[in-house]
Enzyme design. Sequence first.
Site, mmCIF file in Angstrom:
data_model
loop_
_atom_site.group_PDB
_atom_site.id
_atom_site.type_symbol
_atom_site.label_atom_id
_atom_site.label_comp_id
_atom_site.label_asym_id
_atom_site.label_seq_id
_atom_site.Cartn_x
_atom_site.Cartn_y
_atom_site.Cartn_z
ATOM 1 N N ASP A 97 36.837 45.104 21.831
ATOM 2 C CA ASP A 97 35.549 45.815 21.801
ATOM 3 C C ASP A 97 35.579 47.059 22.668
ATOM 4 O OD1 ASP A 97 32.085 44.834 22.396
ATOM 5 O OD2 ASP A 97 33.001 46.246 21.004
ATOM 6 N N VAL B 294 23.366 40.666 34.430
ATOM 7 C CA VAL B 294 24.232 41.082 35.526
ATOM 8 C C VAL B 294 23.389 41.325 36.765
ATOM 9 C CG1 VAL B 294 25.940 42.739 36.272
ATOM 10 C CG2 VAL B 294 25.727 42.204 33.846
#
Lengths: 892, 250
Positions: free
Chosen positions: A180, A72
């Site tokens: 998740d 990221v």
Amino acid sequence: MNTPATRRAVHCCRTCGATGGALLRNGLCAGCLLALALQDGEQETLPDPAPGGSMGRYQLRGEIDRGGVGIVYRAWQSDLKREVALKVLSEARRDDAQTRARFLREAELMAGLNHPAILPVFEVGEQDGVPWYAMKLAEGGSLAERLAMFRGDHRGAARLVAALARAIGYAHRHDVLHRDLKPSNVVFDTAGQAMVTDFGLARRLAADPSLTGFDALIGTPHYVAPEVVRTPADQLTRAVDIYGLGAILYELLGGQAPFVELTPLQILRQIGTRRPMPLRRLDATVPPALETICLRCLETRPGDRYASADELAGALDAWCDMADSRGKVLPWLRSAAALPSCRRRLTRSVAALAAVAIGATVTLTAIRRPAPAAPPPVPGRTVAVVPARLQPSRAESDAVRELASRLRHAGGFTVIPATRVLARASTARARHSSLHRALDLGARVEVQVLVDAARPHAVLRMQAIDALRGERFWQGQARTAEAGILAKPLTAAIRQRLPSRAAVAGPPAGAWLAVAEGDDAYGRLDRRDNDVAIEAYKRAIAIAPTFALAHARLASAYSQRSNRFAQAAYWNDSAIEEAERALRLDPTLAAAENALGYAYYNKGWWQRSTRAYERARELGGIGAEANLALNYYGIGRFDDSFRTYRRYLEFAPDDGITLYLAAQTLLTLGATEAGERWMHEAIAREPDAGKRKLMEAEVALYRGDYANCRALAGALDPELTSGGFYSAGELDRRCAERQRDWRAALALLAYDKRRFASGQGDLGNAGPALEEAIVLEQLGRHAGVAAALPAARQSAQAGIDSGREYPKIWLRMAAVMRLEGDTDGAYRMLDAAFAHGLTINARNDGDFEFLPFKGDARFATLRAASLARVAAMRTRIARELEDDAPPRPLSL
Amino acid sequence: MRQQEGHAQGSSRFPETSWALVLATRADANAGDALNALCRRYWPPVYTSIRRQGFAPADAEDLTQAFFLHLLEHGTLTRADPELGRFRSFLLGALRWFLANAREHENALKRSGTRKFVTIDAADVESALHDDGAVAASFEMQFDRAWARTVVGNALTALRDQYAGNGQANAWDILQCCLDPGAETPPYALLATRLGSGEGAAKVAVHRLRKRFREALREEVGNTVGTARELEDELRHLRNVLAAQPVPSA
């Protein structure tokens, strides 16, 4: 520019000015390297294949986070003049077309979701084969870091989870499952708005191929619904997300994730109702109504949870309204503006986490925040150091800690902390397979450690075991003081054994779990559990038909059925079939050879069984040695038997039964002194008083003290046995025969005849008829002999027809023939018996089976020869016995 | 800090930050482990400073062990507090005190001889000591210089292990000379041949290496400080102490 050589001579780095000792041994300049660390990240360029520092219209500014799936970046969007977070699929995953396709598809899915509590994805793209997507930059960090703020703030927690539930409900209406949910997947912007992120983008247990198999079962599945492991990914329902929301709520209220006290195996195996620790125990102020809502989300069965996220949100809202109306005023989520000033400075100056839940392999610099949940260990590369003893000594616990530390330092794999290992209940270990321990600790490799303090210099022994296959692949020993030298070869062996990252993990998690369940049942050695074990192994095979280990285990379970629970013999054939199937699937699986050995043993093919166990031992099979040693004994290779027992006991010093068997081997060899020492050690460990007496009776037998033996054995239950040798009744009888007390022998035989007639006898003994005939012959009662002989022959013939190959089968027939007067036939049988491993030794010399041959010169020769062979074996191991004490238990 | 106070999530990872290690020495079960790890990481600056006081190598080795043992036994570490600043400063202060009372520690010298925390590989440190002969003067200065060397070395080791763990030990061997932006690196074409890849990939590999090293070193130093701002300061400070003239701060 400096070359290393130049710098060494000058001792001054022209680049950064560092002097003298700043130059490291490898020619690098510490000063320059520190300068490298100080550099701002502005000139970051992407790795291959993206050129320059941009992705689409975004200018990459710096790396924020890096994890298993993606990297990221903080990026600048020039046209809208804003900073965003940009996630790029990491190089390791780019080659996998499936992963790439999924990455893009789900990014598109997320981009299609438009909800204030879902982190917006602005754009999805692909550049030079690198998939990426841009999303909102969440400067406020993740919920994982803010958990402490919710302690005591029940309304705040409820409101937060309600908001998240509404977001999830929205996603569900658009047919998107998150799968998740956990605190690190909930992020905050600068205004304090909570958002869910990373829909299905982080690792998913069932679907991600790199996390199928065994690896899915390690890590911390506290937020994962139990059905995830058993259900194919495309069959998961919304209930999975309800569970996740419940787990988040639980942690907000209670301060810890649900089920932290359970092992990963236990969590995932939850069948039936399993309740987490009551929230009120963690925080007595948690309102019962709220707890009820939370627990309903965490129900083991998906159908028992809230039917939809909206329903959950409604329940939480209703609770909040009720709590509100009672006049409690509690703060809602604090915005960043209200944070203490140092935090505010940090959140601005430090690269914010765009909080996608990926396990970071290189973590961020430590900053003063409570840490996010520890990322799961690198899948598959986990090692646990365990003590070999059930109750380790101080030295062994220290060795475990030290070794764990060294291995961790060596790097390349994750080491389970020694404290966790040492805290595990040791009693469970004896029963369980290495697979079970692996799942319990989360370790693929187990290093067993033992300190043998009985010698003048304490010796440290280690063996490294591939816990999934139950195979030892390295072992070593050294004096404790010098044990450090073992660390390097051990590390190298472990590194070689552990799978590389790219390796496929094998059968699905569900299959592994089923095998572990089977092992659990198998280890209980109970009839009904045998059923459970067989069912579980079959389940594993149904999930993964080519799972060699499951087939091998099934074979063992069949053998267990036949061997221990006296079932029909055809189970042995099924066992052989399954074991051979396992070997076809995986020719190097020790467990399969072990199972084959067990099956052959049951069938009485002891030579074949021995060979199979030998192959199992070569492959490193754990436990093969104990079986092999017993086989060696049965075929008269007492020296090999004893050596093998000793090897086995090196790592199982607590195994009293094996110690006893080893003692028997020594005594049988005629090594009386050593044998008695070992036997007394075994007796000391036997908890049952009756069995202790029986063992003492055995010692008396070897000594020739028949009166004492009879006294001891006669007082016990005639059917009491210890370790598979003579029962008490049999001992009594045989001693009577040795004393030539035929009347007593006959009386005792009568008891056996009654048992045999009612079908309770041990079929292996083929009935008491032969013994009766022999005793009667000694008494001169020829009529009686003639009457008993046909039955004797019948049972001896049955033995031969059974196809079994152990010596006594032929010995019995030989005795029968001798009684019948067929001397030649008898000696042919006797020769066959010797060929199959019969010996005349300290144990059986004088047994009734030989009585018909007494007086024959031919027999005298054979006997002498056999005694000599046994004596030779005794000599061969004599040297090993000299400096050997029996394995001692620890003096407490 | 990675240590999770109040969140009993059962972190399965051994605490790696130095402060976390310090705290771990308070917990009996982990004490030995944690202390060993601390010793392993930071013995060079301690050893160097002791040598500078005039002790012979063997004695310095013993005293180093004794120092760490002393930290544990006297609960000095229990008084450590990350709020109070950097671990380096803390250790420096503790060492100063320890050496000032060196006479009392002669017994510790004898005792610690029987328990080694870590095998001290002094060769490398000794040669740095020699090289530094004319440069640093004050106790603090040469402690810090040795510290700087140590953290850089630790970061290199960590990175090397990372590469080795990924099965890229070979790549590490080839590329590590390129770590230093100031040094002359072999031409990319040559690297590419050695690596068995294209030139573009070689460039990327070098870039990636530097980036990862940067992260590793920032993590290593970051573990010894409490806040992000301190990290920048600490890095700058360590670089300054290594230079003949201080580098102007940014």
